[in-house]
Design an enzyme around this catalytic site. Structure first.
Site, short mmCIF file in Angstrom:
data_model
loop_
_atom_site.label_atom_id
_atom_site.label_comp_id
_atom_site.label_asym_id
_atom_site.label_seq_id
_atom_site.Cartn_x
_atom_site.Cartn_y
_atom_site.Cartn_z
N GLN A 126 0.83 -1.20 0.00
CA GLN A 126 0.00 0.00 0.00
C GLN A 126 0.87 1.25 0.00
OE1 GLN A 126 -2.32 0.46 3.58
NE2 GLN A 126 -3.73 1.92 2.68
N GLY A 127 0.71 2.10 -1.00
CA GLY A 127 1.47 3.34 -1.10
C GLY A 127 0.62 4.55 -0.74
N SER A 129 0.94 6.46 2.97
CA SER A 129 1.63 7.39 3.85
C SER A 129 2.93 7.89 3.25
CB SER A 129 1.93 6.72 5.19
OG SER A 129 0.74 6.43 5.89
N GLU A 244 -10.40 -1.37 5.01
CA GLU A 244 -9.23 -1.64 5.85
C GLU A 244 -9.61 -1.54 7.33
OE1 GLU A 244 -4.65 -0.06 6.59
OE2 GLU A 244 -6.07 1.18 5.49
N ASN A 382 -5.97 6.77 15.56
CA ASN A 382 -7.24 6.79 16.30
C ASN A 382 -7.71 8.20 16.59
OD1 ASN A 382 -7.05 4.04 16.20
ND2 ASN A 382 -7.13 3.71 18.41
#
Length: 396
Positions: A126-127, A129, A244, A382
């Site tokens: 996954q790209g 951040s 996700e 969070n």
């Protein structure tokens, strides 16, 4: 919704248990149940076992190769896999990019990538951040400039989980820097073997190589690898994050770890009695179990809304699920006391059969505790999830 399982659901549970008892390799089960480290081959081996059964993608519809299960069956399957101690199916392909391709991808993308995800021919990462664009993801700076039938990609991604194994990466890239930051982002599928991609390891607090930096230096990507429309990537990104965050709740794994905590607290002594019988410690375990039961009910309610994509309620699952996971690791370390402190990396890597500190049960606990500090950060911290809840659910 009806929270009671039907006779068909109970029969399905028996079917899943029988399959796991027959097909789950004992060495993989041992690693998972004892918090030992798994390698790529371990994950791929279990993926292919499930693929042969047609069970590797519980949430996929039948038209794309999924089993077409009900929400209750999906929950039962995930719970039984966690209870038995199966390796996790890497979510980046099956649970994250695949739903985006199904919903927004071209027919060619569906025909090309979905079968390869099912077979594990492609390992995805996954790209999202970047340095300076983590929770504030819309501030990303990796650019993609259109030149004819290609995009030229430059920039950097970070905290890229298991990118050292990946064949493909789904990336958020900036294709229009002149508009509001959320409106100039696109969603690209990029071959990790492309010239100009460099992967550098980031070693975690538990000394494991789990995450990476990924650099793009004039990487050429076919324009056909653009998912959906240019500059609409933020919409697709939010869709993916909903899937996700629902999975991050990990109720089944937490139920398994709660049972492990109870076993640990049953063997440890305080004032000549099992620690689990201590009123204060026992009350903390009971409180956590009640919260886990409430989370499970909430997960089932979300899964029952099968006619729509996960919304802001996924943020509730992410916050509560990760908090419970972290508290489980904290209580286990506290219960084991000094025996949790020694660090035996060779044992964790499977290089020797037993820990040199003579307590195989306690040996992985501190590493596990350190690793789970990440859960309240990844998938959107969070703090960000609480902002989403306050705005989109509470209307504040």
């Amino acid at each position: 919704m009806d929270l009671n399982y039907t006779s068909e659901d109970l029969a399905f549970r028996d079917q899943v248990r029988a399959f796991l008892e027959a097909e789950l390799p004992s060495d993989l089960q041992h690693k998972v149940l004892n918090h030992l480290r798994l390698g790529k081959d371990d994950y791929v081996r279990w993926h292919k076992i499930l693929a042969r059964q047609g069970w590797v993608a519980p949430g996929w519809p039948k038209e794309y190769g999924g089993p077409g299960w009900t929400p209750a069956q999906r929950h039962i399957f995930e719970e039984e896999c966690a209870r038995a101690g199966t390796p996790q199916i890497m979510p980046f392909g099956v649970n994250m990019v695949a739903p985006v391709i199904m919903a927004f991808g071209s027919q060619a993308q569906k025909d090309t990538y979905l079968p390869r995800i099912l077979s594990c021919e492609d390992w995805w990462c996954q790209g999202y951040s970047e340095p300076g664009a983590g929770s504030d993801l819309a501030s990303l700076k990796t650019t993609a400039v259109r030149e004819g039938d290609e995009y030229i990609v430059n920039g950097q991604k970070t905290w890229t989980t298991l990118a050292q194994h990946a064949d493909m990466i789904f990336c958020l890239v900036r294709t229009d820097p002149g508009v509001r930051k959320q409106e100039g982002i696109s969603f690209l599928l990029i071959d990790m073997h492309s010239p100009g991609i460099t992967v550098r390891p980031i070693i975690m607090l538990d000394e494991d190589h789990e995450v990476n930096e990924v650099f793009f230096d004039n990487v050429r990507v076919p324009a056909a690898n653009l998912v959906g429309q240019e500059n609409r990537g933020w919409t697709y990104a939010k869709y993916l994050l909903g899937h996700e965050r629902t999975g991050i709740a990990a109720v089944g794994r937490s139920k398994r770890e709660l049972a492990r905590l109870k076993r640990l607290a049953g063997r440890e002594q305080k004032n000549g009695r099992p620690l689990i019988e201590d009123p204060l410690f026992g009350a903390r375990v009971a409180e956590l179990e009640i919260e886990l039961m409430a989370l499970e009910t909430t997960v089932l309610r979300v899964l029952a809304q099968a006619d729509k994509a996960p919304g802001p309620e996924a943020s509730v699952l992410k916050v509560r699920g990760t908090e419970i996971q972290q508290r489980l690791t904290e209580l286990m370390v506290e219960a084991a006391g000094p025996m949790a402190l020694p660090f035996d990396e060779a044992y964790l890597e499977g290089e020797r059969e037993h820990s040199v500190f003579d307590d195989d049960f306690a040996a992985p606990l501190l590493s596990h505790y350190f690793n789970y500090r990440k859960t309240s950060i990844y998938g959107g911290s969070n703090e960000i999830q609480r902002n989403i809840i306050s705005q989109m659910i509470l209307g504040l």
